[in-house]
Design an enzyme around this catalytic site. Structure first.
Site, PDB file in Angstrom:
ATOM      1  N   CYS A  37      -1.977   5.473   9.219  1.00 30.62           N
ATOM      2  CA  CYS A  37      -2.420   4.790  10.434  1.00 30.62           C
ATOM      3  C   CYS A  37      -1.456   5.137  11.569  1.00 30.62           C
ATOM      4  O   CYS A  37      -0.483   5.879  11.377  1.00 30.62           O
ATOM      5  CB  CYS A  37      -2.448   3.280  10.197  1.00 30.62           C
ATOM      6  SG  CYS A  37      -0.798   2.549  10.056  1.00 30.62           S
ATOM      7  N   HIS A  67       2.942  -1.347   4.818  1.00 27.07           N
ATOM      8  CA  HIS A  67       1.965  -0.372   4.336  1.00 27.07           C
ATOM      9  C   HIS A  67       2.623   0.480   3.246  1.00 27.07           C
ATOM     10  O   HIS A  67       3.854   0.582   3.177  1.00 27.07           O
ATOM     11  CB  HIS A  67       1.499   0.524   5.494  1.00 27.07           C
ATOM     12  CG  HIS A  67       0.589  -0.175   6.461  1.00 27.07           C
ATOM     13  ND1 HIS A  67      -0.141   0.478   7.426  1.00 27.07           N
ATOM     14  CD2 HIS A  67       0.288  -1.493   6.598  1.00 27.07           C
ATOM     15  CE1 HIS A  67      -0.851  -0.390   8.114  1.00 27.07           C
ATOM     16  NE2 HIS A  67      -0.612  -1.596   7.640  1.00 27.07           N
ATOM     17  N   GLU A 106       3.033   3.626   2.792  1.00 27.16           N
ATOM     18  CA  GLU A 106       3.919   4.711   3.239  1.00 27.16           C
ATOM     19  C   GLU A 106       5.276   4.153   3.681  1.00 27.16           C
ATOM     20  O   GLU A 106       6.326   4.728   3.382  1.00 27.16           O
ATOM     21  CB  GLU A 106       3.287   5.471   4.416  1.00 27.16           C
ATOM     22  CG  GLU A 106       1.958   6.132   4.096  1.00 27.16           C
ATOM     23  CD  GLU A 106       0.766   5.280   4.537  1.00 27.16           C
ATOM     24  OE1 GLU A 106       0.770   4.057   4.257  1.00 27.16           O
ATOM     25  OE2 GLU A 106      -0.159   5.830   5.146  1.00 27.16           O
TER      26      GLU A 106
HETATM   27 ZN   LIG Z   1      -0.086   2.513   7.808  1.00 25.27          ZN
END
Ligand SMILES: [Zn+2]
Length: 194
Positions: free
Chosen positions: A114, A79, A81
């Site tokens: 998330c 992801h 991040e």
């Molecule tokens: Zn994530």
């Protein structure tokens, strides 16, 4: 026995953006504009999902950017991040970005983290998180954000990670909508969504 390895890197177009963006970006809003642009360019270049992030030092200097690379890299943890944090740790030469709280670093993310990234942020030594779109904006186009605690913002603040939400939310959510509208792949694991 076959041995495997993974390399956390960046698409070629982003290497160019990174080398051009070596100055300071003074405000959180402008830093958010930068990561929203990364999110947009990432799916327009076909190099991953519509998510961008970047780590900045306390003077607003870019330390490392990240974009989502789950599908092209065949790697569920890549992801935006995670990529930005891993590249920052590599650039700084330490796993604890804040160096035991001595230094302040900000992670700017085009969408709220998330469940996986929320954990990774708390383990990274980042002291400030700035978010654009809300996680419900990602859920609205079908992405699973995982079992995040409803009190995640308070949990971050309790661990001295400041959370700033809704910075350019409309513009950040518009990128997600454009991705969905263009037929972009919504990739989730088969077991995460409830
Ligand atoms: Zn994530």
């Amino acid at each position: 026995m076959e041995h495997h390895s993974i390399v956390v890197g960046l698409p070629d177009w982003l290497e160019d953006v990174w080398s051009e963006a070596n100055g300071q970006i003074p405000s959180s809003g402008e830093r958010m504009d930068f990561v929203i642009e990364l999110a947009r360019k990432n799916f327009e270049h076909g190099t991953g999902g519509p998510f961008g992030a970047a780590v900045f030092d306390q003077d607003g200097r870019l330390v490392a950017p990240g974009v989502n690379q789950v599908v092209p890299a065949h790697c569920s943890i890549l992801h935006a991040e995670i990529v930005a944090l891993a590249l920052t740790e590599d650039a700084l030469g330490r796993f604890d970005i804040g160096d035991s709280g001595r230094l302040k670093y900000e992670l700017v993310s085009s969408t709220e983290p998330c469940a996986m990234c929320a954990g990774a942020i708390l383990w990274s030594g980042i002291s400030r998180l700035v978010c654009g779109a809300r996680d419900e904006d990602a859920r609205a186009i079908g992405f699973d954000e995982g079992p995040k605690l409803p009190s995640w913002v308070q949990e971050f603040e309790d661990r001295e990670v400041e959370v700033v939400r809704d910075v350019r939310r409309f513009e950040a959510a518009a990128v997600l909508q454009r991705y969905a509208g263009s037929g972009g792949e919504i990739y989730n694991s088969g077991v995460a969504a409830i």
